[in-house]
Structure formats: C-alpha cells, structure tokens
Design a protein around this motif. Structure first.
Motif, mmCIF file in Angstrom:
data_model
loop_
_atom_site.group_PDB
_atom_site.id
_atom_site.type_symbol
_atom_site.label_atom_id
_atom_site.label_comp_id
_atom_site.label_asym_id
_atom_site.label_seq_id
_atom_site.Cartn_x
_atom_site.Cartn_y
_atom_site.Cartn_z
ATOM 1 N N MET A 1 -3.926 -1.948 20.557
ATOM 2 C CA MET A 1 -3.320 -1.884 19.220
ATOM 3 C C MET A 1 -4.372 -2.144 18.140
ATOM 4 N N MET A 2 -5.233 -3.141 18.361
ATOM 5 C CA MET A 2 -6.231 -3.468 17.345
ATOM 6 C C MET A 2 -7.265 -2.354 17.215
ATOM 7 N N GLY A 3 -7.545 -1.650 18.330
ATOM 8 C CA GLY A 3 -8.415 -0.472 18.248
ATOM 9 C C GLY A 3 -7.771 0.616 17.396
ATOM 10 N N LEU A 4 -6.458 0.815 17.600
ATOM 11 C CA LEU A 4 -5.749 1.814 16.802
ATOM 12 C C LEU A 4 -5.664 1.409 15.333
ATOM 13 N N VAL A 5 -5.563 0.104 15.076
ATOM 14 C CA VAL A 5 -5.617 -0.378 13.693
ATOM 15 C C VAL A 5 -6.926 0.080 13.049
ATOM 16 N N GLY A 6 -8.011 -0.034 13.824
ATOM 17 C CA GLY A 6 -9.313 0.376 13.311
ATOM 18 C C GLY A 6 -9.352 1.856 12.965
ATOM 19 N N ILE A 7 -8.851 2.679 13.877
ATOM 20 C CA ILE A 7 -8.906 4.126 13.654
ATOM 21 C C ILE A 7 -8.015 4.523 12.470
ATOM 22 N N ALA A 8 -6.778 4.005 12.459
ATOM 23 C CA ALA A 8 -5.859 4.336 11.368
ATOM 24 C C ALA A 8 -6.401 3.826 10.036
ATOM 25 N N GLY A 9 -7.015 2.652 10.068
ATOM 26 C CA GLY A 9 -7.578 2.080 8.845
ATOM 27 C C GLY A 9 -8.669 2.955 8.269
ATOM 28 N N TYR B 1 -0.556 12.879 1.992
ATOM 29 C CA TYR B 1 -0.203 12.951 3.416
ATOM 30 C C TYR B 1 -1.217 12.187 4.246
ATOM 31 N N LEU B 2 -2.507 12.432 3.982
ATOM 32 C CA LEU B 2 -3.542 11.736 4.756
ATOM 33 C C LEU B 2 -3.428 10.229 4.550
ATOM 34 N N PHE B 3 -3.369 9.827 3.282
ATOM 35 C CA PHE B 3 -3.347 8.399 2.986
ATOM 36 C C PHE B 3 -2.043 7.762 3.468
ATOM 37 N N GLY B 4 -0.917 8.387 3.108
ATOM 38 C CA GLY B 4 0.383 7.795 3.413
ATOM 39 C C GLY B 4 0.657 7.736 4.905
ATOM 40 N N LEU B 5 0.431 8.840 5.591
ATOM 41 C CA LEU B 5 0.792 8.864 7.009
ATOM 42 C C LEU B 5 -0.162 8.006 7.843
ATOM 43 N N SER B 6 -1.445 7.963 7.471
ATOM 44 C CA SER B 6 -2.335 7.082 8.238
ATOM 45 C C SER B 6 -1.987 5.616 7.964
ATOM 46 N N MET B 7 -1.478 5.343 6.749
ATOM 47 C CA MET B 7 -1.013 3.973 6.498
ATOM 48 C C MET B 7 0.251 3.660 7.298
ATOM 49 N N TYR B 8 1.131 4.645 7.461
ATOM 50 C CA TYR B 8 2.312 4.425 8.323
ATOM 51 C C TYR B 8 1.846 3.942 9.693
ATOM 52 N N VAL C 1 0.840 -1.201 0.000
ATOM 53 C CA VAL C 1 0.000 0.000 0.000
ATOM 54 C C VAL C 1 0.875 1.251 0.000
ATOM 55 N N ILE C 2 1.793 1.348 0.976
ATOM 56 C CA ILE C 2 2.653 2.537 1.011
ATOM 57 C C ILE C 2 3.620 2.506 -0.168
#
Lengths: 566, 186
Positions: free
Chosen positions: A471-479, A425-432, A391-392
């Motif tokens: 961590m899995m909650g943060l995966v959800g938000i970042a996703g 920036y939005l797409f790339g950094l949230s994927m980071y 993706v990145i």
C-alpha cells in the motif's frame, strides 16, 4: 459616494470587476498559487521518503519538509486563495467597490510577511514540529510569530469582506438578498473569524512560552484549542469550495439552486455546528468526558454532516435540472453523459464533488465516531482522509475555478487547452487512488508522520504485514502522478498569465452598473420523473448512502473483534 | 436566476421544496440520528469503549509508581537495554511509560484477563499504537490515563509510537506479550 476607481465589465462572463478589488483578488490568488508550487515541490520529498523501497530523505530533512508541506498547503495556499474568493464573492458578484482597499493591502502584506517568516523558521531547521506544533515540543519564536501575523492579516481581510457587503447594501448595487454563492462566502468568513480567534488564543501563549515569558502551556488544553483552529480552518474550506461548486454550476450550466431555502439552510447549519470539529482530534485522548466526546464529535448530532449531505444532492441536482431544461431529458443519466466533460471547470468540480463525498465524507464520519476513532487515530488513514477533503475537495475546486478565472479575471486565454482538459482527470483520479491506498495502509495500522516503517535502529522493531508495504508503495506511485497533475496546473496558470493571448476588453466605466432585477421564474418543475425534478441525482445519492452505511458498519464489525476496553 | 445572482423571488424562503430534496433531507436526517445513537448504543452494549479515567500527574510521581510495580513483578529482562518484562497479576494496575524514545517496561499479560493500564508521557506527546490489533491512544504528558484492557488473543504485540516526537520517533517501539489462557494453548 464616488471614489476614484473604475469598473471593468468582462465581455465573456458579464462579470464586473472594480479595479482595486481586481488587483487584490489577483495578488491573493497569485500568492496562493506560489505556496501551492512550494508545497508541491515539498510533496515530492514526502512521497519519495514514505515509498518504502525509495526512502529518499534523511529523517531530519523529512520531518522538516513534512512540517513545511502541511503549513504551505493547508494554511497558506488555501487561505490566500480563499481571501481572493471572498473579495470576488463580495465586490465582483455584488458589483460594488471594495471597502477600504488600503486596509486590504495591509492585510495582504501581513499575510505575506507572516507566511514567509514562518516558512523561514522551518527551513532554518529548529522548527520541525509539524503543522500542529503540539506543546511541549517547541519551535523557534519566529515560527509562532509568523503564524500569528498571518492570522491577523487574514482576520483583517475577513473584515474587509464584511465591510464590502455593507458598501454594496448601502450603495444599493443589488436588490433583495445576496446571491447564494455570496451567502456561502459569508459562511466561510464567519467560520474564519471563529477559527482565527481560536488560533490566537492558543498560539499567542505558545509564542510567549517560546520566548521564555510563560512557564507552561498545558499540552491537553493546547490540543483542544489548537484543533478549534486546525479543524475549523478546514471548515472554512468546505464552505468556500461548496460555494465554488454552486458558482461553477451557475456559470457552466446556468443552473439555479433547486431551492434557495434548502441550500442557505444547509450553510446555516455549518455556521452553527461546524466549529465543534475540534473534538474529532481528542477522541482518543485522556481527559475529556464521554458525553463531551459523543455530542461534539458528531458536530452536535451530525447536523453538519446533514448539511454536507444536502449540498451533495442539491448541487448535482441543480445541474441536472438545468440540463433537463435544455432537453437532455432521456432516462436517468443523459444529463450527466451530455455534460461538458471537456471543460476543466466542470470536470474539476464534478470529480471534486464525488471524491469529497465518497472518499472524504464517508471516511471523515467513520473516523469522527467516538469509538471507531481508536482504530485509525494517528495512522496514515488520517492524511488519507484529509487529502480527500482538502486536495480533492478544496484544491481541485480552486483549480476548476482558476480555469474559469484565467480569461475572466486575468484576461488571458489558456495556453494549452488540451492539456487543461486532461489536468483535472490526472490530478483528481490519481488523488482518488492516493487517498484510497493511504486509507488502506492506515487500516493496517501504519503510522502517519513516521520516517521509517522498518523501524531501523529500534530495539524491539515491529514488522508490518506485506500488504502495508505494498500500500505504501502504491501511495508513492499515486503521489507522484498527482504531483505531475499539480505541476501541469502550475504550468498552465503561470504560462497563461505570462504568454497567453490577451482577451479583448471593451467596457470600462467609472460608475458601477447595478445588477438588474430578475423576473421571478415559474415555480413549477415540468421535467424529471416520478415527480422528482432530479431523479438521476437521487439515484446517485442512494448509491452514496448505500456505500456509507456499508462502510460504517464494516468498521463497527472490525472494532468488535479488538481487545476489550472499558 | 442563478446562484451568482440575487434570488429572483424576493420571498425565496417561501418557495416550496422539491420532492427530491425533501425526501433526501428526511433520509439523511434519519441516517444521522442512527449514527448518533450508535455511539450511545455501543457504550451500553459494546465491549470497546475507551476509558476516560484521567488524573493529573508529574513525571516523578508516575515514574515512582511504575518503578514500584516493576520492582514487584519483573519476571526477566530483555533487549540490550535490560528492559524488564513485568507480569502483574490479573486485575491489577500496570504502568507503561512513554518517553524519548521507548515504551517502558515490557508487559506480560494473560489472555481473557482484565488490567488497569496506566499511560503517560515523560516529555512530549506520544502515541500508543498497539499492533497488529490496531488500537490507538494518544499519550499526553502531565495526564495519567487509566485504560482498562482485556486482551482477547494471545501473542506478541508491539506498541508503535504514532505521534511525532522528534528525530528518534521511528525507533520508539514497545512490546506487550499476551499469554494464552490455561487450557487454551495456541
């Protein structure tokens, strides 16, 4: 040899498009973006199910959606777009007609039929077998047949690409060697032929088993050969998106490769060694010998990793040299500070390079180490890694290229330039962030492809540590943030194609204009410091190496605390 | 002039290397060799190397061997499914069956002792994911994988299936107890 075709010269870029090739590039790119859209919608279901406090979809739907997401993103979006890149890198960059356009349309038709058939099989419900479809779990016959038809189409497209190279050579549209970007595309196409052949070798008998014509496909042999298809197809991506990095560096900065010899040599290492990647997936399997694992997992003594490390230096290095030549010569990093950060083609590629190296590259080497593989095999660390590479690395590069192609190929202005400026920036950094927290959860052991980390209904449930849930909650938000970034990309591309202002066109001719022969440039470099043409890039490379070494040995330390295994 | 045009110098392969590139290639090459030899080093001096001892098997053969060990060394049963808890002597062969959707039986091992753990699947691919230690091994049907394990800490371990195996995948969890060494009560 004259054909009934015309050549359009883009007033903005000076690139020349042959009309048949142009239509083919457009058709393949658009098909790719459609699958990106479908895959993105499916991603919502996955992210909102794996976010423990949301846990949205039912188990059956979740596995179905996950199967389709993997196929649509990893196979259809990327390969359709790659075929567009292959045609662009041959016909457009070499300024020649495309070989056998009718055959190229046949390839496109096969790919469309195959991808639709395969998608339909998944939505129909009897084929929730994941992208990998490990036997003896069986999908509907149309699942395999769709994949096979798609692969045959892609293979034909690769040969149209090779044919176009021959056309350019014979009709003398260029002199000397092909451009570096075309060379990278050739690398991708050669790997693609190997990849698709491996896919055919294993998917055809599996399809026959699903029809009841073959008794048994061995599960371990399936895994070994399937991954020669599954992982190598990601190496097509690497070769393709690195070519795009060189292309964008050339377009945005007028950057010339620091050394043609080094960059082409690195691509050559890919051709020779990347195929061995299949072994990565078998490190924690029974049956394969230690020697086989050690030699193959490192892509034959890490020579392919060496190639990626070389590209990781030469591309920013070429940008740095070009910027210094323009006078951005102060200190180590003025060239980078004064880079066009508002140009989504540049920012997309730069975010892609850094993320691919630091997140995808380092994690990939770690998990591809024979013994270390045991601490992440089949955990959610694995998708964390490959979202960083695919993706990145790939998708974001393709997006960056698309911003360049909208005015040049599609002849439209981008409808909302401000939004386009922010999208990478939005797409790339949230994927980071998405990849980082996924790898974090994987380090704690959380499984991939798993519907419920609370194990509801299990007789002997295991309780994950609280950090894993966090961590899995943060995966959800970042996703969700990344999906929003993807949605903006779709809006910008589709919107620009439909409603964007037309770019005025000037010259259409019935004969190709050959590439003018360039004058050799002076070999001596007069910029940089310490005798280094690109000192800033070298410092970045040393930071990368330090992070790499540190992370690598931390994992050995972690491994040394585990149960003894021998 | 640029990466999208043919190289201006016809003899580009004779173009000298820049120092930044040459230095980086040398450093990267050395690092790659260190990583390569690290794997070999660990086979000689490290304690965590996955065994590759593997035999072809069938579900009937494997189930019969597992049943024999269960019959011999069961110490109690647990869960609603009366899953046997098997405590084989140190150094012996122990069996764990992966199938839709459980690991069978429950094992009880002793800390610091070594066992030959035999793994296979009765049906689809499964994943042996030992938690919280986080050791992950693929379980492939038709192949009996013999892994020599030495638990280094006592406690209750779970075996989570981490290879997708159908609709009940998330209920597939097994268990291994590790009892503390005598005189080392934790």
């Amino acid at each position: 040899m004259s054909n009934n075709t015309t050549y359009r010269t883009c007033p903005r870029s000076g690139l020349q498009f042959e009309s048949q090739a142009e239509k083919l590039v457009i058709a393949n790119a658009v098909a790719g973006v459609i699958f990106l859209l479908i895959g993105g919608i499916l991603a919502i279901g996955i992210v909102l199910t794996r976010w423990p406090s949301v846990h949205w979809l039912e188990a059956a739907t979740f596995y179905q959606v996950l199967t389709a997401h993997g196929l649509d993103m990893l196979v259809y979006w990327i390969i359709f777009f790659e075929i567009a890149v292959l045609y662009f890198c041959s016909s457009t960059l070499l300024r020649c007609r495309i070989a056998t356009p009718k055959v190229a349309w046949l390839a496109f038709a096969l790919m469309v039929i195959g991808s639709v058939m395969n998608n339909y099989a998944v939505y129909d419900g009897a084929s929730s077998v994941m992208m990998t479809s490990y036997v003896p779990m069986m999908a509907a016959p149309s699942f395999y047949l769709g994949l096979i038809l798609f692969a045959v189409g892609a293979l034909i497209a690769c040969f149209v690409f090779f044919g176009t190279l021959v056309v350019a050579k014979r009709e003398k549209t260029y002199q000397g060697s092909v451009p570096l970007v075309t060379f990278g595309a050739i690398t991708a196409a050669i790997i693609a032929v190997f990849t698709i052949a491996s896919g055919a070798i294993i998917l055809i008998p599996t399809w026959m088993q699903s029809m009841g014509w073959v008794e048994h496909v061995d599960p371990l042999i399936y895994r070994v050969i399937w991954w020669a298809f599954g992982h190598s197809s990601q190496q097509i991506n690497v070769a393709a998106h690195i070519s795009i990095w060189y292309l964008v560096a050339a377009v945005v900065f007028g950057a010339k490769p620091m050394s043609e010899r080094v960059s082409r040599g690195a691509f050559l290492l890919y051709i020779v060694f990347l195929q061995l990647a299949s072994a990565h997936h078998i490190l924690s399997d029974p049956g394969m010998s230690v020697e086989w694992k050690v030699l193959n997992t490192s892509y034959f003594m890490y020579f392919a990793v060496l190639a990626s490390m070389i590209h990781g230096l030469t591309i920013p290095g070429a940008m740095e040299v070009a910027q210094r030549a323009k006078g951005y010569n102060k200190g180590l990093f003025e060239w980078l500070r004064k880079a066009p950060w508002g140009n989504p083609s540049f920012s997309g590629v730069f975010i892609s390079i850094i993320g691919f190296g630091f997140l995808g590259g380092i994690s990939g080497v770690m998990m591809g180490t024979e013994q270390l593989n045991m601490i992440i095999h089949n955990t959610i660390y694995v998708p964390g890694h490959f979202h960083a590479t695919v993706v990145i690395g790939t998708t974001l590069s393709f997006m960056a290229l698309t911003y360049f192609l909208i005015p040049v190929l599609f002849k439209r202005e981008i409808i909302n330039p401000t939004l386009a400026k922010w999208q990478p920036y939005l797409f790339g950094l949230s994927m980071y962030f998405f990849c980082l927290v996924m790898m974090g959860a994987g380090t704690l052991g959380v499984s991939r492809r798993h519907w419920d980390m609370a194990f509801s209904g299990a007789a002997l449930a295991y309780e994950w540590p609280g950090a894993a849930y966090l961590m899995m909650g943060l995966v959800g938000i970042a996703g969700i943030a990344a999906i929003a970034g993807g949605a903006i990309f779709i809006y910008l591309t589709v919107g620009s194609l439909l409603w964007g202002k037309r770019v005025a066109q000037t010259r259409i001719s019935s004969e190709p204009t050959p590439i003018p022969v360039g004058a050799p440039s002076a070999a001596a470099q007069s910029y940089g410091s310490l005798g280094f043409a690109a000192p800033g890039t070298f410092v970045l490379a040393m930071i990368f190496l330090a992070a790499f070494v540190l992370y690598y040995f931390i994992n050995w330390k972690y491994l040394s605390t585990l149960w003894g295994l021998s | 002039m640029s990466a999208i045009l043919p190289p201006a110098e016809r003899l580009w392969w004779k173009h000298p290397l820049d120092r930044v590139e040459g230095t980086w290639i040398a450093i990267a090459f050395v690092w790659c060799m260190i990583m390569f030899f690290m794997m070999i080093y660990w086979h000689m001096y490290g304690k965590q190397n996955l065994s590759t001892e593997t035999y072809k098997t069938t579900s009937e053969q494997f189930a019969a061997k597992a049943q024999a060990v269960v019959d011999k060394y069961t110490v109690r049963v647990e869960t609603d499914f009366q899953t046997p808890v098997v405590a084989p002597p140190p150094g012996s062969d122990v069996y764990m069956i992966a199938r839709l959707w459980n690991f069978w039986p429950i094992l009880e091992l002793q800390q610091g002792q070594t066992y030959r753990l035999h793994l296979t699947s009765m049906d689809y691919n499964h994943g042996f994911s030992l938690q919280p230690a986080n050791i992950n091994i693929q379980v492939v049907p038709g192949y009996e994988h013999v892994v020599t394990v030495t638990p280094n800490q006592s406690g209750t371990y779970s075996v989570v299936c981490n290879e997708f195996c159908g609709i009940g995948h998330h209920t597939m969890v097994g268990r291994i107890y590790v009892k503390a060494e005598a005189g080392n009560v934790q």
